[in-house]
Motif scaffolding. Structure first.
Motif, PDB file in Angstrom:
ATOM      1  N   LEU A 146      69.548  70.363 -22.870  1.00 27.48           N
ATOM      2  CA  LEU A 146      68.292  70.134 -23.280  1.00 27.48           C
ATOM      3  C   LEU A 146      67.372  71.366 -22.924  1.00 27.48           C
ATOM      4  CD1 LEU A 146      67.478  66.591 -21.410  1.00 27.48           C
ATOM      5  CD2 LEU A 146      68.307  67.031 -23.729  1.00 27.48           C
ATOM      6  N   PRO A 147      66.347  71.617 -23.826  1.00 24.68           N
ATOM      7  CA  PRO A 147      65.454  72.590 -23.687  1.00 24.68           C
ATOM      8  C   PRO A 147      64.732  72.826 -22.492  1.00 24.68           C
ATOM      9  CG  PRO A 147      64.487  71.323 -25.198  1.00 24.68           C
ATOM     10  CD  PRO A 147      65.804  70.841 -24.892  1.00 24.68           C
ATOM     11  N   GLN A 148      64.371  73.977 -21.813  1.00 21.23           N
ATOM     12  CA  GLN A 148      63.603  74.173 -20.630  1.00 21.23           C
ATOM     13  C   GLN A 148      62.407  74.206 -21.076  1.00 21.23           C
ATOM     14  OE1 GLN A 148      64.377  77.956 -18.993  1.00 21.23           O
ATOM     15  NE2 GLN A 148      66.628  77.226 -18.116  1.00 21.23           N
ATOM     16  N   VAL A 149      61.355  73.819 -20.225  1.00 17.69           N
ATOM     17  CA  VAL A 149      59.826  73.778 -20.460  1.00 17.69           C
ATOM     18  C   VAL A 149      59.314  74.728 -19.619  1.00 17.69           C
ATOM     19  CG1 VAL A 149      57.662  72.412 -20.440  1.00 17.69           C
ATOM     20  CG2 VAL A 149      59.742  71.195 -21.076  1.00 17.69           C
ATOM     21  N   ARG A 150      58.963  75.774 -20.225  1.00 18.65           N
ATOM     22  CA  ARG A 150      58.249  77.183 -19.431  1.00 18.65           C
ATOM     23  C   ARG A 150      56.683  76.857 -19.250  1.00 18.65           C
ATOM     24  NH1 ARG A 150      61.983  82.088 -21.766  1.00 18.65           N
ATOM     25  NH2 ARG A 150      63.932  81.316 -21.130  1.00 18.65           N
ATOM     26  N   ILE A 151      56.245  77.104 -18.342  1.00 22.76           N
ATOM     27  CA  ILE A 151      54.663  76.859 -18.294  1.00 22.76           C
ATOM     28  C   ILE A 151      54.200  78.324 -17.655  1.00 22.76           C
ATOM     29  CG2 ILE A 151      52.859  75.560 -17.064  1.00 22.76           C
ATOM     30  CD1 ILE A 151      54.868  73.559 -16.333  1.00 22.76           C
ATOM     31  N   ASP A 152      53.021  78.721 -18.462  1.00 21.66           N
ATOM     32  CA  ASP A 152      52.284  80.120 -18.282  1.00 21.66           C
ATOM     33  C   ASP A 152      50.885  79.644 -18.339  1.00 21.66           C
ATOM     34  OD1 ASP A 152      52.170  82.656 -17.546  1.00 21.66           O
ATOM     35  OD2 ASP A 152      53.044  83.387 -19.366  1.00 21.66           O
ATOM     36  N   GLY A 153      50.278  80.595 -17.925  1.00 30.22           N
ATOM     37  CA  GLY A 153      48.752  80.540 -18.268  1.00 30.22           C
ATOM     38  C   GLY A 153      47.896  80.429 -16.776  1.00 30.22           C
ATOM     39  N   HIS A 154      46.775  79.800 -16.906  1.00 33.21           N
ATOM     40  CA  HIS A 154      46.040  79.400 -15.677  1.00 33.21           C
ATOM     41  C   HIS A 154      46.739  78.021 -15.027  1.00 33.21           C
ATOM     42  CE1 HIS A 154      42.550  81.327 -17.993  1.00 33.21           C
ATOM     43  NE2 HIS A 154      43.223  82.239 -17.483  1.00 33.21           N
ATOM     44  N   LEU A 155      47.549  78.395 -14.155  1.00 33.27           N
ATOM     45  CA  LEU A 155      48.543  77.588 -13.333  1.00 33.27           C
ATOM     46  C   LEU A 155      47.733  76.786 -12.312  1.00 33.27           C
ATOM     47  CD1 LEU A 155      52.005  79.400 -13.165  1.00 33.27           C
ATOM     48  CD2 LEU A 155      50.971  77.979 -14.863  1.00 33.27           C
ATOM     49  N   ASN A 156      46.523  77.155 -12.029  1.00 30.88           N
ATOM     50  CA  ASN A 156      45.739  76.291 -10.912  1.00 30.88           C
ATOM     51  C   ASN A 156      44.378  75.570 -11.779  1.00 30.88           C
ATOM     52  OD1 ASN A 156      47.006  77.576  -8.907  1.00 30.88           O
ATOM     53  ND2 ASN A 156      46.287  79.479  -8.912  1.00 30.88           N
TER      54      ASN A 156
END
Length: 344
Positions: A146-156
């Protein structure tokens, strides 16, 4: 359609006979009526969708979509009011509420009724991606990468919002992206490309961009992407809707607490606190059960709270979805927008 009409007529007749509420016992009886009514109305969405598809040869697509959008917005409004009342009543009856309570701290202090005051975008995406991965693995087998889900940006980025609504919208977008990538990479070598999620926080709203490389949306589907009843696959959607006679809450049926990776726990064992069954079962349905209503419903929920949902497809490459979330409680909240919707 007649089934939906009878449900609303019955609800009107039941609620109009409720006498003025003067005591706590009166309110408890009223909450029981509300709970029973909400449970009965779990059949509304699948029956409506089936009726719209069946009527597509009798009405213009723009008329059926306008009818569906108006009715869904009205339904959201009434369910939010009803569930908020039930939630506040539960708070009143909670043991910590009384002066002699041993537990003086509210375990759900971050909630005002159904509104989660500290909704974190990153944590919601993580929870929804885990759910989407789990459902996709069940559908395609544990041996499928399965593809990974990468999260970036304003994480808070944190804001008040009704958690079930946001989880439904984000979950629907991630399900589509992950499934598209899995299906495309079944015929390609190497590991599937990741699904990229970018979170951007502004003073009055939060934007979540979900980008995949699943090949984009086919040309024959794109023109009717936001339509509830029109499209080349409407006959398949109708067959699938027959398999969902009642969109009951999976979590509620299992009688367990919903615990996210954030540690926020909501007790759904209390019969007075019905989960929004329509959203829960839509979110937990198998990926191969395509109903053709996920994206249109997601847009309705986003726009109801003064947000928006847009999709940009690059055929042969992938899709970028842009979800704009208006921060509930912000002084610049577009109340007039929802007021005009409720008045329709």
């Amino acid at each position: 359609m007649s089934h939906v009409y009878e449900l609303y007529y019955k609800a009107f007749e039941t609620l109009r006979k409720v006498r003025e509420i003067n005591t706590v016992d009166d309110n408890d009886r009223y909450c029981k009526i509300i709970t029973e009514t909400l449970q009965e109305h779990l059949t509304v969405i699948p029956k409506l969708a089936m009726g719209i598809i069946e009527c597509q040869s009798l009405m213009r697509p723009d008329e059926t979509d306008k009818f569906m959008n108006t009715l869904l917005r009205s339904r959201i409004s009434r369910r939010v009011i009803a569930e908020q009342h039930l939630a506040l009543t539960e708070t009143f009856h909670s043991p910590w509420h009384f002066p002699d309570a041993q537990q003086l701290q509210d375990p759900n202090a971050d909630f005002v009724g159904e509104v989660f005051l500290r909704c974190n975008a990153k944590e919601v995406v993580q929870d929804c991606s885990q759910m989407a991965h789990s459902r996709t693995e069940e559908a395609f087998g544990s041996d499928r990468v399965l593809p990974q889900v990468r999260i970036d940006g304003h994480l808070n980025a944190t804001f008040p919002y009704i958690l079930s609504h946001l989880q439904y919208i984000v979950g629907e977008l991630l399900r589509n992206s992950i499934q598209a990538v899995v299906e495309r990479w079944a015929h390609l070598p190497g590991h599937p490309a990741p699904v990229e999620v970018l979170i951007c926080e502004a003073p009055q709203h939060v934007i979540i961009r979900i980008s995949d490389q699943g090949g984009g949306i086919p040309k024959d589907i794109l023109p009717n992407l936001w339509s509830f009843g029109k499209g080349p696959r409407s006959h398949i959607h109708l067959e699938n809707l027959v398999q969902v006679p009642k969109m009951a809450a999976t979590m509620q049926e299992l009688k367990r607490s919903t615990t996210s990776t954030t540690g926020n726990t909501r007790n759904v064992n209390d019969e007075r606190r019905p989960v929004d069954g329509s959203l829960s079962s839509l979110t937990y349905r198998p990926p191969n059960l395509r109903l053709g209503m996920g994206l249109p419903m997601s847009r309705v929920y986003a726009e109801y709270w003064a947000g928006s949902l847009e999709l940009h497809s690059l055929e042969g490459y992938g899709v970028d979805a842009f979800l704009t979330i208006s921060k509930l409680g912000n002084k610049n909240e577009q109340l007039s927008t929802r007021a005009s919707m409720d008045a329709v």
